[in-house]
Each structure stands twice: as C-alpha cells, then as structure tokens.
Design a protein around this motif. Structure first.
Motif, PDB file in Angstrom:
ATOM      1  N   PHE A  29      49.435  37.645  29.015  1.00  0.00           N
ATOM      2  CA  PHE A  29      50.308  36.762  28.233  1.00  0.00           C
ATOM      3  C   PHE A  29      51.774  37.164  28.313  1.00  0.00           C
ATOM      4  CE2 PHE A  29      46.040  36.681  26.700  1.00  0.00           C
ATOM      5  CZ  PHE A  29      45.807  35.342  26.449  1.00  0.00           C
ATOM      6  N   SER A  30      52.053  38.394  28.811  1.00  0.00           N
ATOM      7  CA  SER A  30      53.406  38.951  28.743  1.00  0.00           C
ATOM      8  C   SER A  30      54.454  38.059  29.384  1.00  0.00           C
ATOM      9  CB  SER A  30      53.450  40.306  29.444  1.00  0.00           C
ATOM     10  OG  SER A  30      52.521  41.178  28.860  1.00  0.00           O
ATOM     11  N   LYS A  31      54.165  37.561  30.574  1.00  0.00           N
ATOM     12  CA  LYS A  31      55.230  36.959  31.371  1.00  0.00           C
ATOM     13  C   LYS A  31      55.430  35.472  31.086  1.00  0.00           C
ATOM     14  CE  LYS A  31      55.327  41.024  33.420  1.00  0.00           C
ATOM     15  NZ  LYS A  31      56.384  42.009  33.443  1.00  0.00           N
ATOM     16  N   TYR A  32      54.357  34.675  30.950  1.00  0.00           N
ATOM     17  CA  TYR A  32      54.595  33.224  30.768  1.00  0.00           C
ATOM     18  C   TYR A  32      54.911  32.846  29.343  1.00  0.00           C
ATOM     19  CZ  TYR A  32      50.662  33.890  33.971  1.00  0.00           C
ATOM     20  OH  TYR A  32      49.783  34.376  34.862  1.00  0.00           O
ATOM     21  N   TYR A  33      54.423  33.626  28.410  1.00  0.00           N
ATOM     22  CA  TYR A  33      54.649  33.256  27.014  1.00  0.00           C
ATOM     23  C   TYR A  33      55.689  34.172  26.362  1.00  0.00           C
ATOM     24  CZ  TYR A  33      50.385  30.513  27.686  1.00  0.00           C
ATOM     25  OH  TYR A  33      49.439  29.617  28.158  1.00  0.00           O
ATOM     26  N   ALA A  34      56.388  34.949  27.192  1.00  0.00           N
ATOM     27  CA  ALA A  34      57.414  35.869  26.695  1.00  0.00           C
ATOM     28  C   ALA A  34      56.829  36.741  25.577  1.00  0.00           C
ATOM     29  CB  ALA A  34      58.645  35.094  26.211  1.00  0.00           C
ATOM     30  N   MET A  35      55.724  37.412  25.885  1.00  0.00           N
ATOM     31  CA  MET A  35      55.008  38.203  24.874  1.00  0.00           C
ATOM     32  C   MET A  35      54.866  39.667  25.295  1.00  0.00           C
ATOM     33  SD  MET A  35      52.053  35.452  23.785  1.00  0.00           S
ATOM     34  CE  MET A  35      51.120  36.546  22.721  1.00  0.00           C
ATOM     35  N   THR A  36      55.843  40.192  26.016  1.00  0.00           N
ATOM     36  CA  THR A  36      55.700  41.562  26.544  1.00  0.00           C
ATOM     37  C   THR A  36      55.409  42.592  25.453  1.00  0.00           C
ATOM     38  OG1 THR A  36      58.109  41.641  26.531  1.00  0.00           O
ATOM     39  CG2 THR A  36      57.065  41.314  28.658  1.00  0.00           C
ATOM     40  N   GLY A  37      56.065  42.438  24.309  1.00  0.00           N
ATOM     41  CA  GLY A  37      55.896  43.440  23.250  1.00  0.00           C
ATOM     42  C   GLY A  37      54.644  43.251  22.405  1.00  0.00           C
ATOM     43  N   TRP A  38      53.956  42.146  22.572  1.00  0.00           N
ATOM     44  CA  TRP A  38      52.725  41.926  21.789  1.00  0.00           C
ATOM     45  C   TRP A  38      51.604  42.789  22.331  1.00  0.00           C
ATOM     46  CZ3 TRP A  38      51.503  37.285  18.610  1.00  0.00           C
ATOM     47  CH2 TRP A  38      52.639  36.541  18.296  1.00  0.00           C
ATOM     48  N   ARG A  39      51.691  43.089  23.605  1.00  0.00           N
ATOM     49  CA  ARG A  39      50.661  43.800  24.356  1.00  0.00           C
ATOM     50  C   ARG A  39      49.344  43.008  24.357  1.00  0.00           C
ATOM     51  NH1 ARG A  39      52.696  44.786  27.475  1.00  0.00           N
ATOM     52  NH2 ARG A  39      51.396  46.407  28.357  1.00  0.00           N
ATOM     53  N   ALA A  40      49.293  42.070  25.267  1.00  0.00           N
ATOM     54  CA  ALA A  40      48.091  41.237  25.374  1.00  0.00           C
ATOM     55  C   ALA A  40      47.884  40.832  26.825  1.00  0.00           C
ATOM     56  CB  ALA A  40      48.239  39.984  24.508  1.00  0.00           C
ATOM     57  N   GLY A  41      46.742  41.187  27.357  1.00  0.00           N
ATOM     58  CA  GLY A  41      46.402  40.817  28.725  1.00  0.00           C
ATOM     59  C   GLY A  41      44.887  40.813  28.857  1.00  0.00           C
ATOM     60  N   PHE A  42      44.417  40.614  30.076  1.00  0.00           N
ATOM     61  CA  PHE A  42      42.962  40.592  30.262  1.00  0.00           C
ATOM     62  C   PHE A  42      42.601  40.799  31.719  1.00  0.00           C
ATOM     63  CE2 PHE A  42      44.590  36.250  30.278  1.00  0.00           C
ATOM     64  CZ  PHE A  42      44.078  35.728  31.447  1.00  0.00           C
ATOM     65  N   GLY A  43      41.350  41.155  31.919  1.00  0.00           N
ATOM     66  CA  GLY A  43      40.791  41.218  33.261  1.00  0.00           C
ATOM     67  C   GLY A  43      39.579  40.307  33.294  1.00  0.00           C
ATOM     68  N   VAL A  44      39.315  39.724  34.472  1.00  0.00           N
ATOM     69  CA  VAL A  44      38.110  38.918  34.651  1.00  0.00           C
ATOM     70  C   VAL A  44      37.371  39.533  35.832  1.00  0.00           C
ATOM     71  CG1 VAL A  44      37.206  36.607  35.010  1.00  0.00           C
ATOM     72  CG2 VAL A  44      39.385  36.904  33.842  1.00  0.00           C
ATOM     73  N   MET A  45      36.087  39.803  35.639  1.00  0.00           N
ATOM     74  CA  MET A  45      35.344  40.597  36.640  1.00  0.00           C
ATOM     75  C   MET A  45      33.854  40.282  36.511  1.00  0.00           C
ATOM     76  SD  MET A  45      36.016  43.932  34.362  1.00  0.00           S
ATOM     77  CE  MET A  45      37.517  43.187  33.752  1.00  0.00           C
ATOM     78  N   SER A  46      33.037  40.955  37.315  1.00  0.00           N
ATOM     79  CA  SER A  46      31.603  40.664  37.286  1.00  0.00           C
ATOM     80  C   SER A  46      31.005  41.069  35.940  1.00  0.00           C
ATOM     81  CB  SER A  46      30.891  41.425  38.408  1.00  0.00           C
ATOM     82  OG  SER A  46      30.821  42.804  38.066  1.00  0.00           O
ATOM     83  N   LYS A  47      29.868  40.462  35.617  1.00  0.00           N
ATOM     84  CA  LYS A  47      29.193  40.785  34.341  1.00  0.00           C
ATOM     85  C   LYS A  47      28.683  42.227  34.320  1.00  0.00           C
ATOM     86  CE  LYS A  47      27.876  36.220  32.873  1.00  0.00           C
ATOM     87  NZ  LYS A  47      26.920  35.149  33.012  1.00  0.00           N
ATOM     88  N   GLU A  48      28.537  42.837  35.495  1.00  0.00           N
ATOM     89  CA  GLU A  48      28.103  44.254  35.538  1.00  0.00           C
ATOM     90  C   GLU A  48      29.282  45.174  35.248  1.00  0.00           C
ATOM     91  OE1 GLU A  48      27.120  42.025  38.094  1.00  0.00           O
ATOM     92  OE2 GLU A  48      25.288  41.854  36.886  1.00  0.00           O
ATOM     93  N   LEU A  49      30.436  44.835  35.800  1.00  0.00           N
ATOM     94  CA  LEU A  49      31.606  45.715  35.630  1.00  0.00           C
ATOM     95  C   LEU A  49      32.222  45.566  34.226  1.00  0.00           C
ATOM     96  CD1 LEU A  49      33.641  47.736  36.835  1.00  0.00           C
ATOM     97  CD2 LEU A  49      34.875  45.800  37.836  1.00  0.00           C
ATOM     98  N   ALA A  50      32.194  44.344  33.684  1.00  0.00           N
ATOM     99  CA  ALA A  50      32.879  44.094  32.402  1.00  0.00           C
ATOM    100  C   ALA A  50      32.452  45.085  31.289  1.00  0.00           C
ATOM    101  CB  ALA A  50      32.684  42.647  31.968  1.00  0.00           C
ATOM    102  N   PRO A  51      31.151  45.368  31.115  1.00  0.00           N
ATOM    103  CA  PRO A  51      30.786  46.319  30.047  1.00  0.00           C
ATOM    104  C   PRO A  51      31.335  47.737  30.297  1.00  0.00           C
ATOM    105  CG  PRO A  51      28.857  45.116  30.829  1.00  0.00           C
ATOM    106  CD  PRO A  51      29.968  44.795  31.765  1.00  0.00           C
ATOM    107  N   MET A  52      31.529  48.095  31.582  1.00  0.00           N
ATOM    108  CA  MET A  52      32.088  49.433  31.877  1.00  0.00           C
ATOM    109  C   MET A  52      33.554  49.477  31.447  1.00  0.00           C
ATOM    110  SD  MET A  52      30.539  50.361  35.590  1.00  0.00           S
ATOM    111  CE  MET A  52      28.965  49.686  36.070  1.00  0.00           C
ATOM    112  N   ILE A  53      34.277  48.409  31.766  1.00  0.00           N
ATOM    113  CA  ILE A  53      35.704  48.358  31.392  1.00  0.00           C
ATOM    114  C   ILE A  53      35.804  48.312  29.864  1.00  0.00           C
ATOM    115  CG2 ILE A  53      37.857  47.028  31.631  1.00  0.00           C
ATOM    116  CD1 ILE A  53      36.926  48.334  34.293  1.00  0.00           C
ATOM    117  N   SER A  54      34.869  47.592  29.257  1.00  0.00           N
ATOM    118  CA  SER A  54      34.847  47.499  27.796  1.00  0.00           C
ATOM    119  C   SER A  54      34.585  48.898  27.181  1.00  0.00           C
ATOM    120  CB  SER A  54      33.763  46.507  27.412  1.00  0.00           C
ATOM    121  OG  SER A  54      33.691  46.383  26.056  1.00  0.00           O
ATOM    122  N   ARG A  55      33.727  49.672  27.855  1.00  0.00           N
ATOM    123  CA  ARG A  55      33.439  51.031  27.348  1.00  0.00           C
ATOM    124  C   ARG A  55      34.690  51.913  27.452  1.00  0.00           C
ATOM    125  NH1 ARG A  55      29.182  54.457  29.906  1.00  0.00           N
ATOM    126  NH2 ARG A  55      28.512  52.520  30.856  1.00  0.00           N
TER     127      ARG A  55
END
Ligand code: PLP
Length: 386
Positions: free
Chosen positions: A235-261
């Motif tokens: 969200f940092s760049k298009y919504y001018a929200m750099t200081g809010w600290r909000a982003g995301f990753g999209v990945m396989s259902k196997e990898l997502a729980p590891m990143i979540s951990r």
C-alpha cells in the motif's frame, strides 16, 4: 568489554537513502534549504477515506492482535484485487499481510535460501535484496540492468548466470532505482528460461500501478509459475501510505503458512486498524491513485527534460515508478562525489547510483516525488554547481 556480536551482522547491509536523509537534515538544522529528491515516498497525503476508516476502526476498539497472516476480510480484498489486476485467480489463503512490502523480502529469503544457494538479483537494484541474500549466507549474483534496454536486464544474461546452485531469481518491475520496466515479451522469455528449472521467483511488484507505458505483466501469470512465485506488493506507494507500514505477499498455499510463522516469530501481526484502512484503500474510490499517477507523469517529463539540459547528464525516459536514473559519466565525476557535491554545494539531495550496487556507478538516482516547483529549482541549482 568482551561481549561479541553475532558474526552474521557483518553481512547485513542497509539503505543509503536513510543516511543521505540524515545528512540533509543536519544541513537543514544548520539553516540550509535542501530540496529532497533522495527518498522514495510519495509526497501526497494518504487519502481521507483511508484515514477515516482507520480512525473509525481504532475508535471501534480494533486495537488487539489479529491472526499473523492478516484478518480474513483484508486477505479476501487482496485476493480479489490481485485476481483483478493480474488476471489469474488468487485465494485468501495465499496471502500474507505484513508491515510493509519489505518484510516479504526478508521472510521469503529466510524461508527459501540456505547457505551457498545462489540468488540472481537486479543490479542496480533495491539494496535490501543483496543485503538479505548475504545475511542468510546465500551468494548474491548480480544481473546487470542495461541502460540501452531501458534498464531491463537481458534474458540472455540470465541464461549465462544460472548454475545448478541457483535457487532464486529476484525481479522488480517497475524498477527502483531506474524506473525501468520489464516488458511482457522479456518476462515471457524469462519464463521460458526458468520453466524446467527448480528456481523460485521473488517478483517485487510494489510499483505495479505506477506504470506509464503499456500494462503491468506479472511472471506469476505464466502457466506453471504461480506456485513458484512470491509476489510482493503493498500500500506504501499507490496510496501514499509509507508510514502506515502495510504490504503483503502472495504465494503458494504451502509457503504461506511458513511466512506466517515468521510473522508470528517477529511482528505477531500487522497493526489491526491499519489493516482496516487497507480494506478501504482497495475497495473505496481509486481516483486519488489516478491523480497521483498523472501528477508523477507530468513531473517525470519536467525532470527528464531538465536533467537532459545539464552539461554532462543524459537521462532516458523511464516508464514507471517515480525515479529517474541519469547517466553522469560525462560530468567527469564519480557518482558518490557528484552526489556529495550536489548536496553540499547545490543543496540538492539525490542518491549515488552505487547505493544500488556496483553497476550503479556512473549514475545518480533522483526521486521526483516532490513538487514541480522544487524539481525546477533543483535543476537550476544543479546547473549552477556543475
Ligand atoms: N520494493 C521496492 C523496489 C521498493 O523500492 C520499496 C520501497 O522503497 C519496497 C519494496 C518496500 O516498500 P515498503 O515501504 O512497503 O516496505
């Protein structure tokens, strides 16, 4: 004192933009008027509807922990947004919400890179890629971005750099620091090269809506690539929200729980009312994004023309993000020296191309996330001191 620091700290790099910002602030404290073209953040305020949604949320009591991968309402919004903008289906379980897009780099490299694994990454490129590869004991393998290709890399170069130890390719389009983009044709060629190899792709698409020519194309949409790609956005760049600290990753259902951990082990979760603001960002009116993009485009043309009118500078027209990367070799200066000269003599803060890797020598990076007046004034000042 005989306390020892962990050896791995010697391998952790940094982002010079913050160091130049500190130098510039010091000059300002001494009474100098500095024009800031060094830091990569939109100078617009966060749109009101997003702020209002977060304020409403905090008042409604959304001030407690959430699941580590993010609240389901936001992950659903993100999955819909990504399906719409990338043209393939994404599921909320493939999304991990993080405080900014940057942690996705950090976590993906921790989760996927072992000691001795080779990672190919763009150079000049976002400095945190190389920093994190080294921190994890990986071997950074720079792929040169070529000015004559509009600062894309040549897929033929990629072929030559792949070895049996290659574990990951990092791509970034539109690109920081050059503003270059990888075209659909280039990305399809990259897909051909990687298709039979077990190589992960970290695709940093944080500037995907700041593109001025053609349409953004994601490698994740090539058949067979979705599950091997970690798509980074935020969200940092298009919504001018750099200081809010909000982003995301999209990945396989196997990898997502590891990143979540990894999130559970570090941040626990992303700020709760920030996540509510993000839902509004994605689902509310988008006119502010369009306005910002149009303004960036106008400023790009002003800064490119201005830089090209300075003796010794030559600047190609970048197709995305909000950076220009002029070639300054004909000024006779090294990048770092010219950067210091412009800061201390011209009161213009930029970044040396070398802040983005060895192939950045001979270039400076200017962010044009500043007003048209300031950009014009900066050009005038640069002319005076060159
Ligand atoms: N990726 C690139 C290429 C960037 O330039 C930046 C920020 O400058 C990021 C990721 C990180 O974005 P965020 O502030 O959302 O962590």
């Amino acid at each position: 004192m005989n306390f020892r620091y962990a050896k791995r700290m010697a391998n952790l790099g940094t982002e010079t933009a913050f160091e130049v910002l500190a130098k510039a602030k010091k000059l300002e404290a001494e009474g100098k008027h500095i024009i800031h073209l060094e830091i990569g953040e939109p100078d617009f305020p966060t749109p009101d509807n997003i702020c209002d949604a977060a304020i409403k949320s905090i008042k409604a009591g959304d001030t407690h922990y959430t699941p580590s991968n993010g609240i389901i309402e936001l992950r659903t919004s993100i999955a819909k947004y990504m399906s719409r903008t990338r043209g393939i289906e994404f599921h909320p379980d493939e999304v991990v919400v993080t405080p900014g897009g940057k942690p996705i780099m950090f976590y993906a490299i921790i989760a996927l890179i072992d000691e001795g694994d080779e990672v190919i990454y763009p150079n000049p490129g976002f400095p945190i890629y190389e920093s994190m590869i080294k921190f994890m004991g990986g071997i950074p393998v720079p792929i040169k971005l070529r000015e004559e290709k509009g600062f894309a890399f040549d897929p033929e170069d990629l072929k030559k750099l792949i070895t049996p130890k290659t574990k990951m390719l990092i791509m970034n389009t539109p690109q920081n620091p050059t503003g270059g983009i990888l075209t659909k044709e280039d990305i399809l060629k990259i897909g051909e090269i990687l298709k039979d190899k077990d190589i992960w792709v970290l695709s940093d698409e944080i500037y995907s809506r700041l593109i001025f020519r053609g349409e953004h194309f994601s490698i994740a949409t090539i058949p067979g690539f979705k599950d091997r790609t970690i798509l980074l956005d935020g969200f940092s760049k298009y919504y001018a929200m750099t200081g809010w600290r909000a982003g995301f990753g999209v990945m396989s259902k196997e990898l997502a729980p590891m990143i979540s951990r990894l999130m559970t082990n570090s941040n626990s979760c992303t700020n709760t009312f920030v996540q509510k603001g993000c839902i509004e960002a994605l689902e509310g009116p988008q006119d502010s994004v369009d306005k910002m993009r149009a303004e960036f485009l106008a400023r790009r043309d002003i800064i490119v023309d201005g830089l090209n009118s300075i003796k010794g500078f030559s600047c190609i027209v970048p197709d995305g993000a909000f950076y220009v990367f002029p070639n300054i070799t004909k000024t006779g200066y090294k990048s770092r020296d010219l950067n210091d000269h412009l800061l201390y003599k011209g009161n213009v803060a930029a970044l040396s191309g070398t802040a983005f890797g060895e192939y950045g020598e001979g270039y400076l990076r200017f962010s044009y996330a500043n007003s048209r007046e300031n950009i014009k004034e900066a050009i005038k000042r640069i002319k005076e001191v060159i």
